[in-house]
Design an enzyme around this catalytic site. Structure first.
Site, PDB file in Angstrom:
ATOM      1  N   GLY A 112    -117.525  12.675  -3.696  1.00 19.82           N
ATOM      2  CA  GLY A 112    -116.607  12.207  -2.450  1.00 19.82           C
ATOM      3  C   GLY A 112    -116.254  13.363  -1.647  1.00 19.82           C
TER       4      GLY A 112
ATOM      5  N   GLY B 285    -113.371  14.181   1.746  1.00 20.88           N
ATOM      6  CA  GLY B 285    -112.436  13.640   2.700  1.00 20.88           C
ATOM      7  C   GLY B 285    -112.012  14.772   3.661  1.00 20.88           C
ATOM      8  N   GLY B 286    -110.927  14.593   4.342  1.00 21.71           N
ATOM      9  CA  GLY B 286    -110.574  15.543   5.486  1.00 21.71           C
ATOM     10  C   GLY B 286    -109.625  16.728   4.553  1.00 21.71           C
ATOM     11  N   MET B 287    -109.416  16.460   3.512  1.00 15.74           N
ATOM     12  CA  MET B 287    -108.749  17.591   2.658  1.00 15.74           C
ATOM     13  C   MET B 287    -109.528  18.160   1.858  1.00 15.74           C
ATOM     14  SD  MET B 287    -105.400  17.756   3.447  1.00 15.74           S
ATOM     15  CE  MET B 287    -104.407  18.372   1.822  1.00 15.74           C
ATOM     16  N   GLY B 288    -110.487  17.684   1.140  1.00  9.69           N
ATOM     17  CA  GLY B 288    -111.432  18.369   0.348  1.00  9.69           C
ATOM     18  C   GLY B 288    -112.518  17.643  -0.206  1.00  9.69           C
TER      19      GLY B 288
ATOM     20  N   VAL C  59    -114.470  16.160  -3.651  1.00  5.49           N
ATOM     21  CA  VAL C  59    -114.193  15.802  -5.152  1.00  5.49           C
ATOM     22  C   VAL C  59    -115.497  15.835  -5.972  1.00  5.49           C
ATOM     23  CG1 VAL C  59    -113.487  13.873  -6.392  1.00  5.49           C
ATOM     24  CG2 VAL C  59    -112.464  14.146  -4.413  1.00  5.49           C
TER      25      VAL C  59
ATOM     26  N   LYS D 179    -110.787  17.935  -7.671  1.00  7.99           N
ATOM     27  CA  LYS D 179    -110.514  17.773  -6.028  1.00  7.99           C
ATOM     28  C   LYS D 179    -110.346  19.371  -5.634  1.00  7.99           C
ATOM     29  CE  LYS D 179    -107.705  15.908  -2.403  1.00  7.99           C
ATOM     30  NZ  LYS D 179    -106.536  15.126  -2.035  1.00  7.99           N
TER      31      LYS D 179
ATOM     32  N   ASP E 238     -99.615   7.014   1.555  1.00  4.55           N
ATOM     33  CA  ASP E 238    -101.255   6.690   2.102  1.00  4.55           C
ATOM     34  C   ASP E 238    -101.878   5.718   1.241  1.00  4.55           C
ATOM     35  OD1 ASP E 238    -103.020   7.447   3.452  1.00  4.55           O
ATOM     36  OD2 ASP E 238    -104.117   9.150   2.388  1.00  4.55           O
TER      37      ASP E 238
END
Length: 581
Positions: free
Chosen positions: A20, A22-25, A27, A41, A135
């Site tokens: 996976g 996303g915007g943060m990092g 996975v 993550k 979130d």
């Protein structure tokens, strides 16, 4: 390709594949030193360079450790101060709620009831730890065997904690934000209630509750409380309407939400409009579901509304719309960022692959285990060649390994519970004396057991195998060394060796090279042990020692007997007959 993707290890974890982003990092699926699957993550490089992002990651770890629930993914480990900050959580072999609904349509009533109850129980546990998740959304809910699992506390914060967002900016996915977050007002646990209800609406309908479109349009609908509740099942509308109130004070608490969720019944299809408030706290008229919003919108031409579907005892099955009839607006991204760096390009998600069976997962430990076995064979062979010197060294090695395992094994266990800490070096120094005392006591009890094992081997080889005293004693010394590591109580040294080798061997190629080198050394050691006479320095050979002890015993007995006879003859007046006079 990122550094994390290029390398095969991250700290003590072996990376298997990316699961996976996303915007943060990113996975990754990883394997720990015990062969268990974990989710790792890692922050994106540009995010890791941001001190606020690192602070947010630190907050994620601290908040997740405070939550204990089977419906919340727990933290296993974390590294927050290195070049690549990461968080390790329990791996959930499932798919996100967003993927399932977008791929297969809304959930059935039975699945929906299980989802609502599980999410509410997760929210109760989260709020009991004085945490605000901030979130809740479909992409942050995994379904594992139809049971929900809440993940990703990436923007959660403790109640009364200092806010990291700047004025006028917020972090989250717009379609599932509470009105107070958009207004940048005080954020409480009621925001999670609103987001949870929005997530349940998506699972029941297949679309966000406040529609899709531009960011401004979605935010306007949220702040005005314009949830499309008429699209939700009738038995769920009253529950949703209470949780989606614009005023946070009018929303139920997590406990109240769970209590009412347990009363939901899909067979009740009557929708009571009295559950809606006629007005919102700011005086805005609150419209029941049967009305429209046409008086609040610019004058446009509307098509004649289709008659409402008949009420049935059971909702009709979901039928996907034809491809040409579906709207052109793409579904919301799994992780949409509102502030900060733009989210990196997200490739098409790979299909879910079931986890490998335990026997296959443990292949990552084979290299270190084989090398550890070969090292033990080498040590035993050296003990057969030099029983006294190497036997003493083996006792010292077992003691050192046991101290290391007691010390650093406990440190690893603490890190799995609360992550790394600046106090870890101090704790290691403080814990060294106790680990040394404990290891010495265990070794003192374990050495006699190994000696007894060696004596049994000597007896079998001497009287059963017909070996000489010296040869049988040499192999008995090798059995003593073997017993230090394989008999009950030798688990700590073995774990220390495995843990050390796993950290050193960074790839399968390195493990293969290690096996070849150590295996060659073990082979030569065994050949020399079988062909050379043992060296007993600094002691004498066992056969010589036994002969000397026997002669001394004989001399002592003979002296005692002759002395008794001589005294007896002298006491009876026959001393002249004694040859020892």
């Amino acid at each position: 390709m990122s550094d994390t993707q290029a390398q095969s290890r991250l700290g003590p974890y072996r990376l298997v594949r990316k699961i996976g982003e996303g915007g943060m990092g990113v996975v990754h699926l990883g394997i720990d030193v015990e062969g268990r699957e974990v989710a790792i993550k890692v922050l994106h490089p540009h995010v890791a360079a941001d001190l606020k992002a690192r602070d947010r990651l630190t907050r994620e770890v601290e908040t997740m450790r405070r939550v204990r629930s089977p419906y919340v993914a727990e933290v296993v480990d974390a590294e927050l101060v290195g070049g690549q900050p990461y968080v390790v959580t329990r791996f959930a072999p499932g798919r996100t709620l967003e993927d399932i609904v977008l791929g297969s349509g809304p959930l059935e009533p039975r699945q929906l009831i299980k989802l609502v109850n599980g999410l509410c129980q997760a929210l109760v546990a989260i709020h009991a730890a004085e945490v605000v998740h901030r979130d809740f959304k479909p992409s942050n809910v995994m379904l594992v065997a139809d049971e929900p699992l809440v993940i990703d506390f990436g923007i959660a914060h403790l109640v009364n904690a200092t806010r990291l967002t700047q004025t006028g900016m917020f972090v989250g996915t717009p379609g599932y934000l509470a009105p107070e977050i958009i207004r940048d007002s005080e954020i409480t646990q009621a925001a999670d209630v609103h987001a949870l209800a929005s997530t349940v609406f998506f699972a029941a309908v297949g679309a966000p509750p406040f529609g899709t479109g531009t960011f401004e349009a979605v935010c306007f609908n949220i702040m005005e409380g314009r949830a499309q509740l008429d699209k939700a099942p009738a038995w769920l509308r009253g529950w949703l309407s209470r949780a989606l109130q614009v005023d946070p004070a009018r929303r139920p608490s997590a406990h109240e939400l769970l209590r009412t969720a347990r009363q939901l019944d899909p067979t009740v299809t009557t929708f009571h409009e009295s559950t809606f408030q006629s007005t919102t706290p700011n005086g805005t008229k609150r419209l029941p579901v049967s009305e429209t919003y046409s008086d609040l919108l610019p004058p446009v031409s509307y098509a004649k509304a289709a008659p409402p579907p008949p009420v049935v005892d059971k909702p009709p099955p979901y039928v996907p719309a034809p491809v040409q009839a579906r709207p052109s607006v793409p579904p919301p991204r799994a992780d949409q960022r509102v502030a900060g760096y733009p989210a990196p390009h997200q490739p098409q998600a790979r299909p879910y692959t079931p986890p490998a069976p335990p026997a296959e997962r443990r292949r990552y430990l084979v290299g270190s285990q084989v090398i550890g076995m070969l090292l033990l064979v080498t040590l035993v062979a050296l003990t057969v060649m030099m029983p006294v010197v190497v036997g003493a060294i083996a006792v010292a090695v077992a003691l050192v390994l046991r101290v290391g395992e007691y010390l650093f094994g406990d440190l690893v266990s603490r890190r799995q519970i609360r992550g790394s800490s600046a106090a870890d070096p101090l704790l290691a120094v403080v814990g060294t004396p106790w680990a040394l005392v404990k290891a010495t006591a265990v070794t003192a009890l374990h050495v006699p057991l190994s000696i007894l094992f060696g004596v049994c081997v000597w007896g079998v080889l001497r009287w059963g195998g017909g070996m000489s005293i010296n040869e049988a004693a040499a192999y008995a010394a090798g059995a003593f060394t073997l017993g230090l590591f394989v008999l009950p109580g030798g688990g700590a040294p073995r774990k220390a060796v495995t843990r050390t080798l796993t950290g050193v061997l960074r790839s399968p190629g390195a493990a293969l090279i290690g096996i070849v080198i150590v295996g060659t050394a073990a082979l030569f050691a065994v050949l020399f042990a079988m062909s050379q006479d043992p060296t007993w320095a600094p002691w004498k050979a066992p056969e010589t020692v036994i002969r000397q002890l026997t002669r001394s015993a004989q001399d002592s007995v003979f002296g005692v007997l002759t002395g008794l006879v001589n005294d007896l003859l002298h006491s009876t007046g026959l001393g002249f007959l004694s040859p020892w006079s």
